[in-house]
Enzyme design. Structure first.
Site, PDB file in Angstrom:
ATOM      1  CE1 TYR A 173      -7.726 -18.996  53.265  1.00 18.69           C
ATOM      2  CE2 TYR A 173      -5.991 -17.754  54.552  1.00 18.69           C
ATOM      3  CZ  TYR A 173      -6.603 -19.416  53.985  1.00 18.69           C
ATOM      4  OH  TYR A 173      -6.075 -20.445  54.347  1.00 18.69           O
ATOM      5  NE  ARG A 218      -0.738 -16.854  49.532  1.00 18.55           N
ATOM      6  CZ  ARG A 218      -0.088 -17.623  50.708  1.00 18.55           C
ATOM      7  NH1 ARG A 218       0.650 -18.675  50.806  1.00 18.55           N
ATOM      8  NH2 ARG A 218      -0.258 -17.800  51.752  1.00 18.55           N
ATOM      9  NE  ARG A 221     -27.231 -20.466  47.916  1.00 23.19           N
ATOM     10  CZ  ARG A 221     -27.555 -21.250  46.997  1.00 23.19           C
ATOM     11  NH1 ARG A 221     -28.719 -21.457  46.023  1.00 23.19           N
ATOM     12  NH2 ARG A 221     -26.996 -22.640  47.027  1.00 23.19           N
ATOM     13  CG  HIS A 262     -24.763 -22.279  41.710  1.00 23.44           C
ATOM     14  ND1 HIS A 262     -26.228 -21.878  42.558  1.00 23.44           N
ATOM     15  CD2 HIS A 262     -24.424 -23.046  42.616  1.00 23.44           C
ATOM     16  CE1 HIS A 262     -26.201 -23.046  43.280  1.00 23.44           C
ATOM     17  NE2 HIS A 262     -25.549 -23.446  43.785  1.00 23.44           N
ATOM     18  CE  LYS A 278      -3.521 -18.539  52.619  1.00 22.99           C
ATOM     19  NZ  LYS A 278      -3.528 -19.519  53.168  1.00 22.99           N
ATOM     20  CD  GLU A 316      -1.754 -28.119  50.396  1.00 23.66           C
ATOM     21  OE1 GLU A 316      -0.715 -26.942  50.870  1.00 23.66           O
ATOM     22  OE2 GLU A 316      -2.810 -27.597  50.155  1.00 23.66           O
ATOM     23  CG  LEU A 365      -1.326 -22.406  49.761  1.00 29.18           C
ATOM     24  CD1 LEU A 365      -2.817 -21.307  48.925  1.00 29.18           C
ATOM     25  CD2 LEU A 365      -1.363 -21.712  50.984  1.00 29.18           C
TER      26      LEU A 365
END
Ligand code: PDD
Length: 288
Positions: free
Chosen positions: A33, A52, A100, A102, A148, A181, A206
C-alpha cells in the site's frame, strides 16, 4: 458527501465497496500500500510514492497491476470524484483472489486494487504546532519492514499501547536498544552537537518519503545531518526529537516515556524543518 472508493476498475460508494472473501490481502496480508497527502487537491511527492510502490511490489514478487500512467489517472479521478482538497489518498494492491493456500499461486492472479480517500486537515503553522508524547515499545515486527506491506498488526498493537498511554506514537526499539522508527512514522533527534539524526535506511525501517524530503531540505538549509542509529537513552537526553510521516509532516516530540525533551516545548530546529517542509509542500501544490 459520501465517499467514493475505487475498487478493481469501478468507482463505488464506499459503504458498498467490497473485496472477495478469498482475496489474499485479507487472508495473508499479501498486498502492499501507499498513503499520499493531498494538499489543495494535489498529490504530494507522487513520483517517489509510486516508485516505492513499484519497489514494494517487486519485493513481494508481484508485477505492477497496471501502467503507472493509468494508475496516476485513476488517483486523480478518485480525488476529483471525492472533491478532495486536503487529506490523504490510500492505495492498496493485493495479490488477488485464490483458494486459500500459503504458496503464491503458480499463475499470476489479477491483482485487487483499492483506492480510498480521507478528508483531513494537515499541519499549517510551525509556530503554533503542538508537541506530542511518544512511548517506547519493543520492535516485534518481521525482518522486511522496508517493504510497505499491509501486514501491520505489530504496528497496530504498538500504536494502541501509545493511545492507551495518551501518547501520539510508539517508538519501536530493537534488541540493541536503538530506536528503529515509529509505528507509522520515522524517528529523529537533534543530538547534543546540534546534528539532525535519523536511522539509516535498511531492512529495519520503512524508507519514508517524508523522511527523504526532510533529509534533503535539512541538508539544503545547512543543517548537519547524520544518518546513524540512536538509542532510547540518547533520544531521552537529546536537544530535540521529532517524527515525520505523510499525515504528521514534521511533528515535534516533547516527551519520550517519562522523559521531557529539551524545555518541554517544540524545538527550534524542528520548527524550522516543519516550516521548510510546509513551503516545499505548498510549492508542489502550486506548481503541479
Ligand atoms: N505510514 N514508518 C512506518 C512504519 C510507516 O507506516 C510510515 C507511513 C512511515 C512514514 O513514511 P512516509 O513518510 O512515506 O509516510 C514510517 C503511513 C502514512 C500509514 O501507514 O498510514
Amino acid at each position: 458527501m459520501s465517499r467514493i472508493a475505487y475498487v478493481n476498475g469501478r468507482y463505488v460508494p464506499q459503504a458498498a465497496a467490497a473485496l472477495n472473501v478469498e482475496d489474499r490481502g485479507t487472508q495473508f496480508a499479501d498486498g502492499v500500500y501507499e498513503v499520499m497527502a493531498v494538499v489543495g487537491g494535489r498529490l504530494i511527492d507522487e513520483v517517489p510514492h509510486l516508485d516505492r510502490l513499484r519497489r514494494s511490489l517487486a519485493e513481494i514478487e508481484m508485477r505492477p497491476s497496471m501502467a503507472a500512467g493509468a494508475l496516476r489517472a485513476i488517483l486523480r479521478e478518485t480525488i476529483a470524484r471525492n472533491r478532495l482538497v486536503d487529506g490523504i489518498v490510500y492505495l492498496q494492491i493485493n495479490r488477488g483472489v485464490a483458494p486459500r493456500a500459503h504458496a503464491f499461486p503458480a499463475q499470476d492472479l489479477a491483482p485487487s486494487t483499492v483506492i480510498t480517500v480521507k478528508h483531513m486537515g494537515l499541519p499549517r503553522d510551525p509556530d503554533t504546532v503542538a508537541g506530542v508524547a511518544v512511548i517506547t515499545q519493543p520492535d516485534i515486527r518481521w525482518k522486511r519492514v522496508d517493504v510497505k506491506t499491509v501486514g501491520l498488526l505489530a504496528n497496530c498493537m504498538a500504536k494502541s499501547r501509545a493511545t492507551e498511554a495518551g501518547a501520539y506514537e510508539a517508538w519501536l526499539v530493537d534488541g540493541d536498544g536503538d530506536v528503529t522508527e515509529g509505528s507509522s512514522t520515522n524517528a529523529w533527534i537533534v543530538d547534543r552537537d546540534g546534528s539532525v539524526v535519523t536511522r539509516p535506511l535498511g531492512n529495519d525501517i520503512l524508507p519514508g518519503i517524508t523522511r527523504a524530503s526532510v533529509l534533503a531540505l535539512a541538508r539544503g538549509h545547512g543543517f548537519t545531518v547524520v544518518e546513524r542509529p540512536f538509542t532510547v537513552a540518547e533520544a531521552k537526553s537529546a536537544r530535540e526529537a521529532f517524527l515525520t510521516g505523510t499525515t504528521a509532516f514534521v511533528k515535534p516530540i516533547v516527551r519520550i516515556d517519562d522523559a521531557v525533551i529539551g524545555n518541554g516545548h517544540p524545538g527550534l530546529a524542528t520548527r524550522a524543518l516543519l516550516g521548510h517542509y510546509l513551503d516545499y509542500v505548498a510549492g508542489q501544490g502550486a506548481a503541479a
